[in-house]
Design an enzyme around this catalytic site. Structure first.
Site, short mmCIF file in Angstrom:
data_model
loop_
_atom_site.label_atom_id
_atom_site.label_comp_id
_atom_site.label_asym_id
_atom_site.label_seq_id
_atom_site.Cartn_x
_atom_site.Cartn_y
_atom_site.Cartn_z
N PRO A 176 108.45 -29.17 28.19
CA PRO A 176 109.60 -29.05 29.09
C PRO A 176 109.57 -27.76 29.92
O PRO A 176 110.31 -27.65 30.90
CB PRO A 176 110.81 -29.03 28.14
CG PRO A 176 110.30 -29.56 26.84
CD PRO A 176 108.85 -29.18 26.78
N GLU B 123 108.02 -26.77 16.82
CA GLU B 123 108.82 -26.06 17.84
C GLU B 123 107.98 -25.66 19.05
O GLU B 123 108.50 -25.15 20.04
CB GLU B 123 109.47 -24.81 17.26
CG GLU B 123 110.45 -25.01 16.11
CD GLU B 123 111.07 -26.39 16.01
OE1 GLU B 123 111.89 -26.74 16.87
OE2 GLU B 123 110.75 -27.13 15.07
N ARG C 98 96.07 -45.83 36.89
CA ARG C 98 96.37 -46.86 37.89
C ARG C 98 96.01 -46.44 39.30
O ARG C 98 96.06 -47.25 40.22
CB ARG C 98 97.82 -47.33 37.78
CG ARG C 98 98.84 -46.22 37.81
CD ARG C 98 100.23 -46.71 37.47
NE ARG C 98 100.79 -47.50 38.55
CZ ARG C 98 101.01 -48.81 38.50
NH1 ARG C 98 100.77 -49.48 37.41
NH2 ARG C 98 101.48 -49.46 39.54
N ASP D 191 99.70 -48.94 47.51
CA ASP D 191 99.37 -48.22 48.74
C ASP D 191 100.56 -48.20 49.69
O ASP D 191 100.87 -47.18 50.30
CB ASP D 191 98.17 -48.86 49.45
CG ASP D 191 96.88 -48.58 48.70
OD1 ASP D 191 96.90 -47.70 47.81
OD2 ASP D 191 95.87 -49.22 49.00
#
Ligand code: 9WO
Length: 248
Positions: free
Chosen positions: A90, A117, A155, A170
């Site tokens: 994060p 942690e 992908r 696209d």
């Protein structure tokens, strides 16, 4: 392109990646995937990968050395030239399609999935070139984030998606949201499929879809339009969308 994931839950990554688009890409050999378990690089009887935090407090921190040896094994297992090590957390830079698009030129993307942690800060500083975040939330470890990156990058690689899917990719993801989709039946709870989609007028359909994409982006994610240059035609379509909305 190959992905190497450093994780104490290798099966979680393998099980997740072996399905759908990513699974096919791996089976076809377009994508390589290896997992490296820091536990395999411990020397003590209990295979310790974590320890208590200096300064005290709850929870545990992943130790430097098992992570370092795991990542070195990943690096030494190939002759890859363009290599990047990314820690998923994060605290990272918010991940965008642009960052993913730029990743397809790499030979090897090493993804570090933390647990507990967090990991010893010196490992992040010395071994990770970048830190990426999927968003401002906490999950239990980096594995699910690594799977997201593997999926999103795979992908983009030539041959992974079929022609239809590639063409769609696209024409979209150019910084605006998708248009709405409909399939049979024609009426559900008194709601009809927009008539233009049944018209057979391909130009009209294309125009409507672009207008919906622009309008929905303006409604749901106006921030995306701030850093996008709209063509004169797109501006006109969006203005028409706003007027039609007012008249509803
Ligand atoms: C735990 C925690 C608890 C209270 C306040 C802040 C906190 N941060 C964390 C935390 O980062 N825990 C980790 C679990 C340690 C590193 C891997 N973990 C993780 C990665 N959680 N969430 C991610 C993550 C990765 C990418 N994008 C979004 C979230």
């Amino acid at each position: 392109m190959r992905f190497d994931v450093v994780t104490i839950f290798p099966d979680m990554v393998l099980d997740g990646a072996m399905n759908g688009v990513t699974g096919r890409a791996i089976t076809q050999g377009i994508v390589g995937l290896s997992v490296w378990n820091p536990r395999d690089y411990t020397a003590d009887k209990h295979k310790t990968v974590d320890d208590r935090p200096y300064g005290g407090g709850p929870g545990m921190v992943m130790k430097y050395q098992p992570l370092k040896d795991a990542i070195d094994s990943a690096k030494h297992s190939t002759d890859a030239e363009r290599v990047k090590v990314v820690y998923l957390s994060p605290q990272g830079k918010p991940l965008t399609q642009k960052i993913l698009n730029e990743s397809i030129d790499l030979d090897q993307l090493i993804l570090v999935a933390g647990r507990y942690e967090g990991i010893d800060e010196r490992f992040i500083e010395d071994e990770c070139q970048e830190e990426w975040s999927l968003g401002d939330f906490v999950i239990s470890g980096g594995e699910l984030a690594a799977l997201v990156v593997i999926d999103a990058v795979s992908r983009l690689l030539p041959g992974v998606l079929g022609d239809d899917e590639s063409a769609r990719q696209d024409s979209h993801m150019q910084g605006i949201l998708d248009f709405p989709h409909y399939t049979r039946p024609e009426i559900i709870a008194d709601k009809r499929v927009p008539s233009v989609l049944l018209s057979g007028n391909h130009k009209g359909i294309e125009r409507w879809r672009l207008q919906q994409a622009l309008g929905r982006t303006w409604q749901k994610r106006p921030d995306l339009l701030l850093d996008k240059e709209l063509t004169t035609e797109e501006q006109a379509l969006l203005e028409e969308f706003k007027i039609e909305l007012k008249n509803k």
